[in-house]
Design an enzyme around this catalytic site. Structure first.
Site, short mmCIF file in Angstrom:
data_model
loop_
_atom_site.label_atom_id
_atom_site.label_comp_id
_atom_site.label_asym_id
_atom_site.label_seq_id
_atom_site.Cartn_x
_atom_site.Cartn_y
_atom_site.Cartn_z
CD GLN A 82 1.92 7.69 5.16
OE1 GLN A 82 1.15 6.91 5.83
NE2 GLN A 82 2.58 8.71 5.06
CB SER A 83 5.08 0.26 4.56
OG SER A 83 4.76 -1.11 4.79
CG ASN A 84 -1.48 0.00 5.28
OD1 ASN A 84 -1.53 1.18 5.95
ND2 ASN A 84 -1.90 0.00 4.20
CB ALA A 86 6.53 -0.63 7.69
#
Length: 335
Positions: A82-84, A86
């Site tokens: 859930q990387s912001n 990325a």
């Protein structure tokens, strides 16, 4: 364009966000926390514009400026599922005409949406690295970069969380912007993830004014922040001089604590502001703890930096719990 770090060094920058971001009073949340109604302000970096917004936009302006200077054709970013960062790297790539490949921990979405939905909408290629530690993720990034290079791409590998000198420069600028908006601010509270955001703020505003709240993303956060402060400023800051709360990480990164859950609800109910469960909810819980133990007192001008992350809420298990509350509400009606 280029930006100076205050010394002799400059760095290329490409504008991706909408600046300055708003600074909003939060009187009801302030009173809820035990401060005076006029004490607390929200720095709305969740409203930075690009790809769903968030603090990473400031970092990407410098990282992508460097990428363009090097003639890159593809950005490679890494992080959790859930990387912001990325997600915003993919958005920045689209804005600049570059491809984006995201190397993410895990083995697939497993029914979760959140940032992954936006990664898909942005047309990013996702490489699943499996259940790996930081070293394993780095190896997966290196292998992906090598594969892309063999295919003829010019690869720019972005740092984890955007936290290198370029990323910290983004928040050196952000700290200067905040100072222009509220010169007499005494406390600036921010989530401490990979360290670049806090480091830039410390470089701009001084270690005595910035309170970081460790969310458990990295094990060596104090050393990382201190090193990055030195990379973007003339002065040296020892890790021991940093104001850093390490009592809010709970069971680990991405795992919501009871205090963070309460903070998430308080921001929504008091101000209509939505935090995320991984970073900003824990940061606000840290602010609440700082007020409770007297580190931040009523009458002191305080800014909470909202670093964004809303899409990740919909990929977190709490999203289902919140939706279930609506279904169970006595006021719910079926049509």
């Amino acid at each position: 364009m280029t930006v100076s770090d205050g010394g002799s060094a400059t760095a290329p920058r490409v504008l991706l966000g909408t600046w300055p971001t708003p600074l909003e009073a939060a009187p009801r949340l302030s009173a809820h926390l035990g401060l005076r109604p006029g004490d607390l302000w929200l720095k709305r970096d969740d409203l930075s514009g690009l790809g769903g917004g968030g603090n990473k936009v400031r970092k990407l302006e410098f990282s992508c400026g460097q990428a363009l200077n090097r003639g890159a054709t593809v950005l490679v970013a890494s992080g959790g599922a859930q990387s912001n960062y990325a997600r915003l790297a993919a958005a920045a790539g689209r804005r600049l005409g570059l491809k984006a490949v995201l190397v993410l921990r895990g083995n697939g979405p497993r029914g979760r949406t959140g940032n992954l939905s936006l990664d898909g909408l942005l047309g990013a290629r996702v490489v699943w690295a499996g259940d790996v530690d930081a070293a394993g993720l780095d190896l997966a990034v290196a292998a992906t970069a090598e594969e892309l290079t063999e295919q003829g791409e010019r690869v720019e590998v972005l740092p984890f969380g955007g936290s290198d000198r370029n990323g910290a420069l983004g928040y050196l600028e952000g700290g200067r912007e905040l100072h222009d908006q509220l010169p007499d601010v005494e406390h600036v509270v921010v989530a401490g993830g990979s360290g670049g955001t806090m480091a830039g703020l410390v470089a701009a505003l001084g270690a005595e004014r910035v309170l970081g709240v460790d969310v458990g993303a990295v094990a060596d956060l104090p050393a990382r922040v201190a090193a990055l402060v030195g990379a973007v400023s003339d002065g040296r800051t020892e890790a021991s001089a940093l104001r850093l709360r390490r009592d809010q990480a709970g069971a680990g990164y991405g795992i919501l604590t009871p205090a963070a859950s309460s903070a998430l609800e308080a921001a929504a109910v008091c101000e209509g502001v939505i935090l995320d469960p991984v970073y900003t909810a824990k940061a606000l819980a840290g602010l609440a703890a700082a007020v409770a133990d007297g580190d931040i007192r009523p009458g002191r001008r305080t800014v909470f930096v909202h670093t964004g992350g809303l899409p990740g809420l919909f990929g977190h298990e709490i999203a289902g719990e919140l939706a279930a509350r609506v279904a169970q509400s006595p006021d719910s009606r079926q049509s």
